[in-house]
Write a protein that holds these residues in place. Structure first.
Motif, short mmCIF file in Angstrom:
data_model
loop_
_atom_site.label_atom_id
_atom_site.label_comp_id
_atom_site.label_asym_id
_atom_site.label_seq_id
_atom_site.Cartn_x
_atom_site.Cartn_y
_atom_site.Cartn_z
N GLN A 93 -10.39 2.04 -0.04
CA GLN A 93 -10.11 0.66 -0.46
C GLN A 93 -8.90 0.64 -1.41
OE1 GLN A 93 -11.83 -2.49 0.44
NE2 GLN A 93 -9.76 -2.91 -0.26
N GLN A 94 -8.83 1.62 -2.31
CA GLN A 94 -7.70 1.68 -3.25
C GLN A 94 -6.40 1.91 -2.49
OE1 GLN A 94 -7.99 0.89 -6.51
NE2 GLN A 94 -5.78 0.82 -6.26
N TYR A 95 -6.45 2.80 -1.50
CA TYR A 95 -5.26 3.09 -0.67
C TYR A 95 -4.77 1.80 0.02
CZ TYR A 95 -2.57 5.00 3.30
OH TYR A 95 -1.58 5.27 4.23
N ASN A 144 -5.45 -1.33 -0.92
CA ASN A 144 -4.94 -2.29 -1.93
C ASN A 144 -3.52 -1.93 -2.35
OD1 ASN A 144 -7.45 -3.38 -1.81
ND2 ASN A 144 -8.20 -2.50 -3.74
N ASP A 145 -3.29 -0.63 -2.60
CA ASP A 145 -1.95 -0.20 -3.05
C ASP A 145 -0.90 -0.57 -2.01
OD1 ASP A 145 -3.21 0.81 -5.18
OD2 ASP A 145 -3.08 2.93 -4.60
#
Ligand code: APR
Length: 351
Positions: free
Chosen positions: A167-169, A171-172
């Protein structure tokens, strides 16, 4: 597709065999057990009464009655303590015994719930790992359509740390993409007020398509000119080669067998022979991506293979970003990729 994960109520699923997460009495209960007994009707309980119960880890067979299946396989999962009391091994045995009964009955398809992850308290992420490890081992040697039926996707996602990293990947890259897209608009339409108006008039998707088309043609779109982007990687491309021809050449270059390829690609054996015999076969995107994963292609070669089928890997679609994430991390485990695609409500890869 040999392995798939779906969000559903297992009593609504059609398969040759449906697995019940039972208790050792086999006389029904709550959760899946209760739902299956309600859906199958009273004759199921009558047959279960004759089975004399079931030990944890074991599995027993009954007819399917009013359920949309030939057989119901009842298995009793471990009650979760802390993971050090043999729970993982016992859970593996549930899946292994259920699969071997289904194989004995020559089932072509089987559907499992996430055994022990309800009343028995097994953490969903750990149970998913166990289930997928046994299913992938079974499918490496056998042909059967195996479906994992998850009732509560949110709970599964919430319990699984590795999905947070993905999810962080996403979002980034979404943030970077929005920024790049704004810069690209300016690059194409200039900073003039009119330029912004022109840019605003062009839908985001259209811009994206323009860039994807440019990228697919191995060009980068700067202003209104196109410049040759990075040259092709170590595989010399033959422009008039079809997807199938390119794929078969890649399989040879990688020194892989057909079986290895379609097993690693989560592709059905029959479909693979169809692709092999039809040079103009047009795969779905998730099938083309599955082959790129099976062949462990890097991003440029993945794009070349996809391009043969008329697809590109965008920088803004969630499905594409998840595939990019796994390729960039050199993780070509198609089961893990499909777990992630399922968690993010995306189409799974394979066919
Ligand atoms: N379809 C698919 N999955 C379901 C359904 C359904 N209709 N109902 C529940 N589930 C999910 C739960 O969300 C959980 O993730 O199945 C998983 C297993 O949960 P349980 O049914 O509680 O089974 P388990 O944890 O193995 O406990 C077994 O519970 O129902 C009793 O009689 C059963 O005593 C036994 C115990």
């Amino acid at each position: 597709m040999p392995f798939t994960i779906i969000r559903n109520d297992i009593t609504k699923v059609t398969a040759d065999a449906i697995v019940n997460a039972a208790n050792s009495s086999l006389l029904g209960g709550g959760g899946v057990d209760g739902a299956i007994h309600r859906a199958a009707g009273p004759k199921l309980l009558e047959e279960c009464r004759l089975l004399g119960g079931c030990e944890p880890g074991d599995a027993k067979l009954t007819k399917g009655y009013d359920m949309d299946c030939k057989w119901i396989i009842h298995t009793v999962g471990p009650v979760w303590q802390d993971g050090s009391m043999g729970e993982p091994e016992l859970l593996k045995t549930c899946y292994r015994n259920s699969l071997s009964i289904a194989k004995e009955k020559k089932c072509k398809s089987i559907a499992f719930p996430l055994i022990s992850t309800g009343v028995y308290g097994y953490p969903k992420d750990k149970a998913l790992e166990v289930a997928v490890s046994v299913i992938s081992e079974f499918l490496s040697e056998n042909d059967m359509d195996v479906t994992l039926v998850v009732f509560d996707r949110e709970a599964l996602v919430a319990s699984t740390e590795k999905f947070g990293v993905i999810q962080q990947y996403i979002n980034d890259r979404f943030a970077v993409e929005q920024d790049d897209s704004r810069k690209r608009k300016i690059a194409i339409f200039g900073k003039r007020k009119g330029g912004h108006a022109a840019a605003a008039a062009v839908s985001e998707m259209h811009i994206e398509d323009m860039f994807e088309a440019a990228e697919a043609q191995n060009y980068s779109l700067v202003g209104n000119t196109t410049l040759p982007a990075a040259s092709l990687q170590d595989i010399v491309e033959k422009p008039d080669e079809t997807f199938s021809e390119f794929l078969l050449r890649l399989i040879d270059i990688k020194g892989m067998t057909d079986v290895e390829t379609y097993k690693k690609a989560n592709i059905d054996r029959k479909l693979f022979s169809k692709i092999r015999s039809d040079k103009n076969y047009k795969p779905k995107k998730q099938t083309a991506v599955a082959f790129a994963i099976a062949l462990e292609l890097d991003l440029p070669d993945t794009k070349d293979l996809l391009e043969k089928a008329g697809y590109a890997l965008s920088r803004s679609l969630k499905f594409d970003l998840i595939i990019r994430y796994f390729i960039e991390n050199h993780n070509y485990n198609i089961y893990e990729i499909n777990e992630a695609l399922f968690a993010f409500d995306q189409t799974l890869i394979g066919a």
